[in-house]
Design a protein around this motif. Sequence first.
Motif, PDB file in Angstrom:
ATOM      1  N   MET A 142      68.455  55.612 -13.468  1.00 47.01           N
ATOM      2  CA  MET A 142      67.303  55.924 -12.628  1.00 47.01           C
ATOM      3  C   MET A 142      66.666  54.663 -12.047  1.00 47.01           C
ATOM      4  N   LEU A 143      66.606  53.593 -12.858  1.00 47.68           N
ATOM      5  CA  LEU A 143      65.864  52.396 -12.464  1.00 47.68           C
ATOM      6  C   LEU A 143      66.740  51.302 -11.864  1.00 47.68           C
ATOM      7  N   ALA A 144      68.043  51.483 -11.881  1.00 45.36           N
ATOM      8  CA  ALA A 144      68.927  50.451 -11.325  1.00 45.36           C
ATOM      9  C   ALA A 144      68.576  50.091  -9.878  1.00 45.36           C
ATOM     10  N   PRO A 145      68.281  51.047  -9.000  1.00 42.43           N
ATOM     11  CA  PRO A 145      67.927  50.683  -7.620  1.00 42.43           C
ATOM     12  C   PRO A 145      66.657  49.839  -7.522  1.00 42.43           C
ATOM     13  N   ASP A 146      65.810  49.900  -8.556  1.00 35.04           N
ATOM     14  CA  ASP A 146      64.568  49.119  -8.553  1.00 35.04           C
ATOM     15  C   ASP A 146      64.751  47.729  -9.166  1.00 35.04           C
ATOM     16  N   GLY A 147      65.956  47.433  -9.631  1.00 33.34           N
ATOM     17  CA  GLY A 147      66.200  46.122 -10.222  1.00 33.34           C
ATOM     18  C   GLY A 147      65.650  45.970 -11.625  1.00 33.34           C
ATOM     19  N   ILE A 148      65.411  47.093 -12.306  1.00 31.44           N
ATOM     20  CA  ILE A 148      64.918  47.063 -13.684  1.00 31.44           C
ATOM     21  C   ILE A 148      66.039  47.530 -14.604  1.00 31.44           C
ATOM     22  N   ARG A 149      66.392  46.690 -15.553  1.00 36.51           N
ATOM     23  CA  ARG A 149      67.480  47.017 -16.465  1.00 36.51           C
ATOM     24  C   ARG A 149      66.942  47.695 -17.729  1.00 36.51           C
TER      25      ARG A 149
ATOM     26  N   ASP B  28      57.052  41.933 -18.070  1.00 37.49           N
ATOM     27  CA  ASP B  28      58.431  41.605 -17.720  1.00 37.49           C
ATOM     28  C   ASP B  28      59.438  42.275 -18.649  1.00 37.49           C
ATOM     29  N   VAL B  29      59.069  42.399 -19.918  1.00 36.26           N
ATOM     30  CA  VAL B  29      59.981  42.982 -20.900  1.00 36.26           C
ATOM     31  C   VAL B  29      59.189  43.911 -21.812  1.00 36.26           C
ATOM     32  N   LEU B  30      59.626  45.154 -21.912  1.00 35.59           N
ATOM     33  CA  LEU B  30      59.052  46.121 -22.844  1.00 35.59           C
ATOM     34  C   LEU B  30      60.091  46.409 -23.919  1.00 35.59           C
ATOM     35  N   VAL B  31      59.748  46.111 -25.173  1.00 34.93           N
ATOM     36  CA  VAL B  31      60.635  46.389 -26.299  1.00 34.93           C
ATOM     37  C   VAL B  31      60.056  47.548 -27.094  1.00 34.93           C
ATOM     38  N   ASN B  32      60.711  48.693 -27.030  1.00 33.55           N
ATOM     39  CA  ASN B  32      60.304  49.867 -27.802  1.00 33.55           C
ATOM     40  C   ASN B  32      60.993  49.804 -29.158  1.00 33.55           C
TER      41      ASN B  32
ATOM     42  N   ALA C  36      67.105  40.590 -22.597  1.00 31.05           N
ATOM     43  CA  ALA C  36      65.904  40.319 -21.813  1.00 31.05           C
ATOM     44  C   ALA C  36      66.110  39.211 -20.796  1.00 31.05           C
ATOM     45  N   SER C  37      67.131  38.391 -20.981  1.00 33.09           N
ATOM     46  CA  SER C  37      67.313  37.191 -20.169  1.00 33.09           C
ATOM     47  C   SER C  37      68.131  37.465 -18.909  1.00 33.09           C
ATOM     48  N   ALA C  38      68.095  36.492 -18.004  1.00 29.91           N
ATOM     49  CA  ALA C  38      68.885  36.583 -16.774  1.00 29.91           C
ATOM     50  C   ALA C  38      70.379  36.526 -17.051  1.00 29.91           C
ATOM     51  N   ASN C  39      70.776  36.076 -18.241  1.00 30.98           N
ATOM     52  CA  ASN C  39      72.195  36.063 -18.591  1.00 30.98           C
ATOM     53  C   ASN C  39      72.785  37.467 -18.639  1.00 30.98           C
ATOM     54  N   ALA C  40      71.914  38.471 -18.788  1.00 27.72           N
ATOM     55  CA  ALA C  40      72.370  39.858 -18.861  1.00 27.72           C
ATOM     56  C   ALA C  40      72.089  40.605 -17.562  1.00 27.72           C
ATOM     57  N   SER C  41      72.076  39.884 -16.433  1.00 28.94           N
ATOM     58  CA  SER C  41      71.640  40.480 -15.164  1.00 28.94           C
ATOM     59  C   SER C  41      72.536  41.621 -14.678  1.00 28.94           C
ATOM     60  N   PHE C  42      73.779  41.697 -15.152  1.00 28.77           N
ATOM     61  CA  PHE C  42      74.664  42.787 -14.728  1.00 28.77           C
ATOM     62  C   PHE C  42      74.869  43.807 -15.846  1.00 28.77           C
ATOM     63  N   ILE C  43      73.985  43.777 -16.832  1.00 28.74           N
ATOM     64  CA  ILE C  43      74.117  44.662 -17.987  1.00 28.74           C
ATOM     65  C   ILE C  43      72.933  45.616 -18.015  1.00 28.74           C
TER      66      ILE C  43
ATOM     67  N   PRO D  94      58.188  44.336 -12.785  1.00 25.69           N
ATOM     68  CA  PRO D  94      58.774  43.939 -11.501  1.00 25.69           C
ATOM     69  C   PRO D  94      60.295  43.973 -11.531  1.00 25.69           C
ATOM     70  N   ALA D  95      60.899  43.912 -10.368  1.00 29.50           N
ATOM     71  CA  ALA D  95      62.352  43.751 -10.290  1.00 29.50           C
ATOM     72  C   ALA D  95      62.747  42.517 -11.080  1.00 29.50           C
ATOM     73  N   GLY D  96      63.793  42.636 -11.844  1.00 25.72           N
ATOM     74  CA  GLY D  96      64.189  41.563 -12.745  1.00 25.72           C
ATOM     75  C   GLY D  96      63.679  41.773 -14.156  1.00 25.72           C
ATOM     76  N   GLY D  97      62.759  42.724 -14.320  1.00 21.65           N
ATOM     77  CA  GLY D  97      62.254  43.046 -15.647  1.00 21.65           C
ATOM     78  C   GLY D  97      63.219  43.940 -16.396  1.00 21.65           C
ATOM     79  N   SER D  98      62.886  44.202 -17.651  1.00 21.77           N
ATOM     80  CA  SER D  98      63.791  45.036 -18.437  1.00 21.77           C
ATOM     81  C   SER D  98      63.055  45.795 -19.528  1.00 21.77           C
ATOM     82  N   ILE D  99      63.692  46.866 -19.956  1.00 24.10           N
ATOM     83  CA  ILE D  99      63.245  47.669 -21.097  1.00 24.10           C
ATOM     84  C   ILE D  99      64.358  47.605 -22.134  1.00 24.10           C
ATOM     85  N   ILE D 100      63.979  47.349 -23.372  1.00 22.04           N
ATOM     86  CA  ILE D 100      64.954  47.303 -24.466  1.00 22.04           C
ATOM     87  C   ILE D 100      64.476  48.248 -25.559  1.00 22.04           C
ATOM     88  N   ASN D 101      65.277  49.243 -25.867  1.00 20.71           N
ATOM     89  CA  ASN D 101      64.952  50.215 -26.898  1.00 20.71           C
ATOM     90  C   ASN D 101      65.729  49.906 -28.176  1.00 20.71           C
TER      91      ASN D 101
END
Length: 295
Positions: free
Chosen positions: A220-227, A133-137, A274-281, A180-187
């Motif tokens: 690139m990933l915005a259409p897939d729902g991955i932030r 769900d969340v990948l932190v690099n 990583a949270s849903a609070n940042a769904s538009f970020i 999955p959609a709703g997941g995120s990557i944080i660098n």
Amino acid sequence: MTRSEQPQDPNRNHPRPDFPEQDQEHPGWTGPMDPPPDHGEDSYRGSDLLTDRKTVITGGDSGIGRAVALAFAREGADVLLTHLPEEEEEARETARLVEEAGRTAVTLVCDIRDEKQCRALVERAVSEFGRIDVLVNNAAYQMSQPDGIAAISTEQFDRVVRTNLYGMFWLCKSALPHIPAGGSIINTTSVQAYKPSPHLLDYAMTKGAIVTFTQGLAQMLAPDGIRVNAVAPGPVWTPLIPATLPDTKEFGKQSPLGRPAQPAEMAPAYVFLASANASFITGEIMNATGGTPLP
């Protein structure tokens, strides 16, 4: 969410330089540090922001990585964290903190300079959790060279670039089919991306590239729902500091707050992103520099 509910003066709520002189060999260890880093052990309180999230944190054994692992666990996430072979004891302590929060902790030796090990890391995470769900690099390498570019060997340059850029690229590429959609990557980038210190030239260069990579991958990933976002810390009191800088006595004194951050002060930024609070970020760089103005 993370600290006492009482207002705290950010100038005074953590240790300020001057610090005792200290020197360690790379990669550095938490135990000998004076003052000891604060990862939020006694202060971070979760609010179920990441319930049942399956997360991967590179460089999760100490410093910012440990603080993020602790915070994620107290928010309800399971954590797989990577470390180098010599950091096994540090990784065990981070795993203990995760398990103490009632969540699953998986530790894995992984040198992200190696593409095969990056692929194996993703396979292990999927085997353990079923998804990411969340990948932190977060893993990174730096080594101060006060004598400038002439002192940066090809070996050092290669290690910096492969750790800070190649590993991030390979992990994102391998992990994406399992996010999955709703997941995120944080660098993890750095204030060095905008205000490079000459003695960290190669490191600062890679941190600038991470900003560009984050912004491009987010589109690139915005259409897939991955932030995709990044955190840009200023000076943070982690084992990497006494292990890679020649003088730590005044470390962090240059920040407007007059001190370095503690790892615990970085963790809330990762939790939020990583949270849903940042769904538009997405495509954003969250600067946590202690007041250093950035472009």
